[in-house]
Write a protein that holds these residues in place. Structure first.
Motif, mmCIF file in Angstrom:
data_model
loop_
_atom_site.group_PDB
_atom_site.id
_atom_site.type_symbol
_atom_site.label_atom_id
_atom_site.label_comp_id
_atom_site.label_asym_id
_atom_site.label_seq_id
_atom_site.Cartn_x
_atom_site.Cartn_y
_atom_site.Cartn_z
ATOM 1 N N ARG A 111 -66.437 2.608 45.218
ATOM 2 C CA ARG A 111 -66.447 3.978 44.697
ATOM 3 C C ARG A 111 -65.597 4.904 45.570
ATOM 4 O O ARG A 111 -64.902 5.789 45.073
ATOM 5 C CB ARG A 111 -67.887 4.485 44.601
ATOM 6 C CG ARG A 111 -68.650 3.936 43.405
ATOM 7 C CD ARG A 111 -68.113 4.493 42.103
ATOM 8 N NE ARG A 111 -68.895 4.045 40.943
ATOM 9 C CZ ARG A 111 -68.665 4.452 39.699
ATOM 10 N NH1 ARG A 111 -67.686 5.306 39.447
ATOM 11 N NH2 ARG A 111 -69.420 4.011 38.708
ATOM 12 N N HIS A 112 -65.664 4.704 46.885
ATOM 13 C CA HIS A 112 -64.823 5.488 47.805
ATOM 14 C C HIS A 112 -63.347 5.324 47.446
ATOM 15 O O HIS A 112 -62.611 6.310 47.328
ATOM 16 C CB HIS A 112 -65.071 5.025 49.244
ATOM 17 C CG HIS A 112 -64.023 5.450 50.219
ATOM 18 N ND1 HIS A 112 -63.978 6.722 50.764
ATOM 19 C CD2 HIS A 112 -62.954 4.781 50.735
ATOM 20 C CE1 HIS A 112 -62.943 6.816 51.580
ATOM 21 N NE2 HIS A 112 -62.303 5.649 51.579
ATOM 22 N N ASP A 128 -68.362 11.026 49.419
ATOM 23 C CA ASP A 128 -69.699 11.281 48.876
ATOM 24 C C ASP A 128 -70.127 10.115 47.987
ATOM 25 O O ASP A 128 -70.154 10.223 46.756
ATOM 26 C CB ASP A 128 -69.682 12.593 48.093
ATOM 27 C CG ASP A 128 -71.063 12.991 47.586
ATOM 28 O OD1 ASP A 128 -72.054 12.487 48.149
ATOM 29 O OD2 ASP A 128 -71.135 13.792 46.631
ATOM 30 N N VAL A 129 -70.453 8.988 48.606
ATOM 31 C CA VAL A 129 -70.721 7.774 47.826
ATOM 32 C C VAL A 129 -72.101 7.167 48.113
ATOM 33 O O VAL A 129 -72.423 6.083 47.615
ATOM 34 C CB VAL A 129 -69.628 6.710 48.086
ATOM 35 C CG1 VAL A 129 -68.273 7.194 47.599
ATOM 36 C CG2 VAL A 129 -69.574 6.323 49.566
ATOM 37 N N ALA A 130 -72.926 7.859 48.899
ATOM 38 C CA ALA A 130 -74.201 7.276 49.325
ATOM 39 C C ALA A 130 -75.144 6.960 48.173
ATOM 40 O O ALA A 130 -75.985 6.067 48.274
ATOM 41 C CB ALA A 130 -74.886 8.219 50.314
ATOM 42 N N SER A 131 -75.007 7.667 47.063
ATOM 43 C CA SER A 131 -75.953 7.487 45.956
ATOM 44 C C SER A 131 -75.639 6.275 45.078
ATOM 45 O O SER A 131 -76.456 5.898 44.230
ATOM 46 C CB SER A 131 -75.977 8.745 45.082
ATOM 47 O OG SER A 131 -74.712 8.956 44.480
ATOM 48 N N PRO A 165 -63.124 -2.163 35.601
ATOM 49 C CA PRO A 165 -62.298 -1.333 34.711
ATOM 50 C C PRO A 165 -62.110 0.096 35.241
ATOM 51 O O PRO A 165 -61.042 0.689 35.072
ATOM 52 C CB PRO A 165 -63.099 -1.341 33.400
ATOM 53 C CG PRO A 165 -63.895 -2.596 33.450
ATOM 54 C CD PRO A 165 -64.261 -2.771 34.896
ATOM 55 N N TRP A 166 -63.148 0.643 35.874
ATOM 56 C CA TRP A 166 -63.052 1.999 36.432
ATOM 57 C C TRP A 166 -62.015 2.056 37.553
ATOM 58 O O TRP A 166 -61.204 2.990 37.624
ATOM 59 C CB TRP A 166 -64.433 2.421 36.942
ATOM 60 C CG TRP A 166 -64.484 3.788 37.544
ATOM 61 C CD1 TRP A 166 -64.564 4.981 36.882
ATOM 62 C CD2 TRP A 166 -64.487 4.112 38.948
ATOM 63 N NE1 TRP A 166 -64.601 6.031 37.781
ATOM 64 C CE2 TRP A 166 -64.564 5.519 39.042
ATOM 65 C CE3 TRP A 166 -64.436 3.346 40.106
ATOM 66 C CZ2 TRP A 166 -64.573 6.173 40.284
ATOM 67 C CZ3 TRP A 166 -64.448 3.990 41.335
ATOM 68 C CH2 TRP A 166 -64.523 5.388 41.407
ATOM 69 N N LEU A 167 -61.999 1.047 38.415
ATOM 70 C CA LEU A 167 -61.016 0.991 39.487
ATOM 71 C C LEU A 167 -59.603 0.842 38.932
ATOM 72 O O LEU A 167 -58.675 1.521 39.382
ATOM 73 C CB LEU A 167 -61.329 -0.172 40.433
ATOM 74 C CG LEU A 167 -62.491 0.045 41.404
ATOM 75 C CD1 LEU A 167 -62.945 -1.286 41.985
ATOM 76 C CD2 LEU A 167 -62.086 1.004 42.517
ATOM 77 N N MET A 168 -59.427 -0.035 37.971
ATOM 78 C CA MET A 168 -58.101 -0.251 37.396
ATOM 79 C C MET A 168 -57.605 1.001 36.672
ATOM 80 O O MET A 168 -56.417 1.334 36.744
ATOM 81 C CB MET A 168 -58.122 -1.444 36.438
ATOM 82 C CG MET A 168 -58.285 -2.793 37.112
ATOM 83 S SD MET A 168 -57.081 -3.128 38.418
ATOM 84 C CE MET A 168 -55.528 -2.859 37.554
ATOM 85 N N GLU A 169 -58.495 1.686 35.979
ATOM 86 C CA GLU A 169 -58.119 2.920 35.291
ATOM 87 C C GLU A 169 -57.596 3.955 36.286
ATOM 88 O O GLU A 169 -56.553 4.585 36.061
ATOM 89 C CB GLU A 169 -59.319 3.474 34.537
ATOM 90 C CG GLU A 169 -59.037 4.785 33.814
ATOM 91 C CD GLU A 169 -60.290 5.365 33.190
ATOM 92 O OE1 GLU A 169 -60.257 5.648 31.981
ATOM 93 O OE2 GLU A 169 -61.306 5.526 33.896
#
Length: 272
Positions: free
Chosen positions: A61-62, A90-93, A104-108
């Motif tokens: 996510r970072h 801000d990735v602790a959650s 797919p989210w990373l590739m997008e």
């Protein structure tokens, strides 16, 4: 495409170990794709040894948020960097996500950033830092950010890591061009003891033409190209030098000549 191959259609002739702008834009996508391909069936809840505050899930996510932050600034042509838009820390959650969700989210995000960078003049003064053209800086920073965090993830998951030597060479040179001076500006009190008479560090790659001398004898570090005697020299394959200066691996197993204590102090003091 294997990890040692350049993306199809991207120039491979590089000058002085510096990837072209087009190659860096392509590597943002290429390195993200290699990262995503390593995730299937693995536990993304594992802690990452090299970023111990984060799980693999959180580190992914970072990285994705870093891509989106740069993308947004380039697309909106902000004159300067806007730190208030950066969600990468801000990735602790984040927890319990799967490769099917994150891939797919990373590739997008990587593809969108690469396209945004290719749609502007590389020398345009947008999202700039220290007077450097933002597109050039962000193409390089995000390509190498992805390389280093790909290593973090695959190391945590026990997956082999390979990288093209010219990509590693660009990462090493970016560290001396960007991370090194940034560290001295960001933490002046902590880095000041690294400076002094006779304090020089030589980084010598054995598999690509890269020799860099870091001169610490003045008020700030100065980097020179070429072979010259230094107080201490670190010698090995370029990817291993990159991992060493980014504090991803110890220097054991590499060749060290000269003042080993200076090298340890230097690598421990330069944070990025």
């Amino acid at each position: 495409m294997g990890p040692s191959q350049a993306p199809v259609g991207v120039p491979t002739l590089e000058l002085m170990g510096m990837l072209s702008y087009e190659r860096r834009c392509a590597e943002i996508v290429n390195q993200t794709s290699l990262l995503v391909s390593a995730l299937d069936g693995l536990d993304l809840g594992k802690q990452v040894p090299s970023t111990p505050d984060w799980t693999v899930n959180q580190l992914l996510r970072h990285l994705g948020h870093a891509h989106r932050w740069a993308d947004e600034m380039i697309r909106e042509k902000l004159p300067e960097i806007d730190l208030t838009r950066n969600r990468a820390q801000d990735v602790a959650s984040y927890a319990g996500e799967t490769a099917a969700e994150l891939g797919p989210w990373l590739m997008e995000g990587a593809s969108s950033l690469s396209a945004a960078l290719q749609a502007v003049d590389p020398n345009e003064m947008i999202a700039s830092m220290g007077g450097h053209p933002g597109p050039r800086m962000w193409s390089r920073r995000m390509a190498n950010e992805t390389v280093i965090h790909r290593w973090d993830v695959v190391n945590a998951l026990g997956v082999p890591f390979e990288i093209a030597p010219e990509v590693a060479q660009d990462a090493l040179r970016e560290w001396t061009d960007f991370a090194l001076p940034y560290s001295f500006l960001r933490w002046p009190a902590e880095t000041a003891p690294l400076l002094g008479p006779g304090r020089t560090v030589h980084l010598h790659a054995t598999d690509v033409p890269a020799e860099l001398v870091i001169d610490l004898t003045g008020p700030r570090p100065v980097v020179r190209e070429g072979h010259e005697k230094a107080a201490v020299a670190l010698r090995g394959p370029v990817v291993e030098l990159v991992l060493a200066v980014y504090r991803r691996r110890p220097v054991e197993g590499l060749e060290v000549f000269g003042d080993a204590e200076l090298l340890d102090e230097f690598l421990a003091g330069v944070r990025f």
